[in-house]
Enzyme design. Structure first.
Site, PDB file in Angstrom:
ATOM      1  N   ASP A 106       0.854  -1.189   0.000  1.00  0.00           N
ATOM      2  CA  ASP A 106       0.000   0.000   0.000  1.00  0.00           C
ATOM      3  C   ASP A 106       0.892   1.243   0.000  1.00  0.00           C
ATOM      4  OD1 ASP A 106      -2.064   1.751   0.087  1.00  0.00           O
ATOM      5  OD2 ASP A 106      -2.902   1.062   1.994  1.00  0.00           O
ATOM      6  N   ALA A 107       1.387   1.577  -1.188  1.00  0.00           N
ATOM      7  CA  ALA A 107       2.327   2.694  -1.341  1.00  0.00           C
ATOM      8  C   ALA A 107       1.708   3.893  -2.044  1.00  0.00           C
ATOM      9  CB  ALA A 107       3.561   2.230  -2.113  1.00  0.00           C
ATOM     10  N   LYS A 108       0.574   3.682  -2.738  1.00  0.00           N
ATOM     11  CA  LYS A 108      -0.146   4.753  -3.440  1.00  0.00           C
ATOM     12  C   LYS A 108       0.788   5.582  -4.315  1.00  0.00           C
ATOM     13  CE  LYS A 108      -3.769   5.045   0.077  1.00  0.00           C
ATOM     14  NZ  LYS A 108      -3.187   4.122   1.083  1.00  0.00           N
ATOM     15  N   ARG A 109       1.584   4.915  -5.129  1.00  0.00           N
ATOM     16  CA  ARG A 109       2.533   5.609  -5.990  1.00  0.00           C
ATOM     17  C   ARG A 109       1.807   6.196  -7.203  1.00  0.00           C
ATOM     18  NH1 ARG A 109       5.377   5.589  -1.883  1.00  0.00           N
ATOM     19  NH2 ARG A 109       7.369   4.475  -1.760  1.00  0.00           N
ATOM     20  N   THR A 136      -0.714  -0.451  -4.725  1.00  0.00           N
ATOM     21  CA  THR A 136      -1.723   0.597  -4.851  1.00  0.00           C
ATOM     22  C   THR A 136      -1.132   1.798  -5.574  1.00  0.00           C
ATOM     23  OG1 THR A 136      -1.226   1.523  -2.662  1.00  0.00           O
ATOM     24  CG2 THR A 136      -2.983  -0.122  -2.787  1.00  0.00           C
TER      25      THR A 136
END
Length: 305
Positions: A106-109, A136
């Site tokens: 869950d890094a939302k890059r 993510t």
């Protein structure tokens, strides 16, 4: 060692099989300072390693059977410890792989060009120490800016989860806004994800998965993040989540207020695609492994009951 892309089935069928086998639960691994303290652990790299490895252990039964479809480590809570934190994250991802549980970093890059390619390589490429089964992504520099990650995920049998409808109050100002063609930004993201997934759903892997599934969803490479507390928002924005071919990662169950009944009603025909994330609702049962296992089992029973 992880399997090579040549040996690895596409992500969608792998996730769908895990959801049928263990139930549609994703356990979040969120080593917040407060939780670490509640577990009697120091807010250090050593503390988050003990925390993380305990959650992975608790996500399998004593006989090695997976109790969750996926594990989702929150990258920011490792990153705050610098290089030592990333080393813990690497070991956590490997532990989960060794246990046979899918991982979602869950890094939302989200970025453009070579920078996005760099993020894709770090999290989705074979041989990378940080390679997870899925990542993510934030699409708000434009959906196509994520193309390097989407294409690499498809080529390596991994997946992505793209933010579409989030429950934070600030999200609506962007996601509900009307863009090109007077369609909401969220609807455009879902439409583009569906187009990507149609490519996957024409493959042999997907056809085989559909033939053998019996029940449940047939899923593509591109998943979507949709808040568990706001699934009815999709209907109000005329978004057909069921037609997207996307796994729907739904954070917000339990501690944040979403109930199974509300999710079933809100997601409606897309419910078979939903991967329900629970973090604090499970982690507060720690630090004992058996207590965590019991909470995971009860959570799955509530979601599937």
């Amino acid at each position: 060692m992880t399997s090579s892309a040549a040996e690895r089935q596409s992500f969608g069928p792998r996730l769908a099989a895990a959801m049928r086998r263990a139930g549609p639960l994703c356990v979040g691994i969120d080593p917040h300072p407060g939780l670490l303290a509640d577990w009697g652990l120091d807010d250090t790299a050593a503390g988050i390693e003990r925390f993380s490895r305990t959650v992975v252990e608790a996500s399998t039964d004593r006989d090695g059977t997976s109790l969750a479809a996926a594990l989702k480590p929150q990258v920011a809570l490792y990153e705050r410890h610098g290089a030592a934190g990333f080393a813990v994250l690497e070991r956590t991802l490997q532990d989960a792989h060794d246990a046979g549980i899918l991982t979602i970093a869950d890094a939302k890059r989200g970025d453009i060009g070579s920078t996005m390619q760099g993020y894709a390589s770090a999290w989705l490429e074979d041989g990378s120490p940080l390679a997870a089964d899925a990542l993510t992504l934030s699409p708000f520099l434009g959906y196509e800016s994520l193309r390097p990650a989407i294409d690499l995920a498809r080529n390596t049998g991994r997946g992505v989860f793209i933010l579409a409808l989030t429950s934070n109050p600030e999200g609506a100002s962007v996601q509900h806004a009307l863009g090109e063609g007077q369609v909401s930004v969220a609807a455009d993201i879902v439409r583009r994800a569906a187009a990507d997934n149609r490519i996957d759903l024409d493959t042999t892997d997907a056809a085989d998965a559909a033939a053998s599934a019996g029940k449940g969803a047939v899923l593509g490479t591109v998943g979507l993040v949709v808040g568990a507390t706001i699934p009815d928002t999709a209907r109000r924005l005329s978004i057909d989540l069921a037609a997207s071919g996307a796994a729907l990662l739904a954070p917000g169950y339990g501690a944040q207020g979403a109930t199974t009944e509300r999710m079933r009603l809100g997601f409606d025909t897309a419910w078979p695609q939903v991967l329900v994330n629970s973090s604090r609702g499970i982690l507060t049962a720690g630090p004992e492994v058996e207590a965590l296992r019991t909470r995971i089992r009860l959570t799955t029973e509530d979601i599937t009951g």
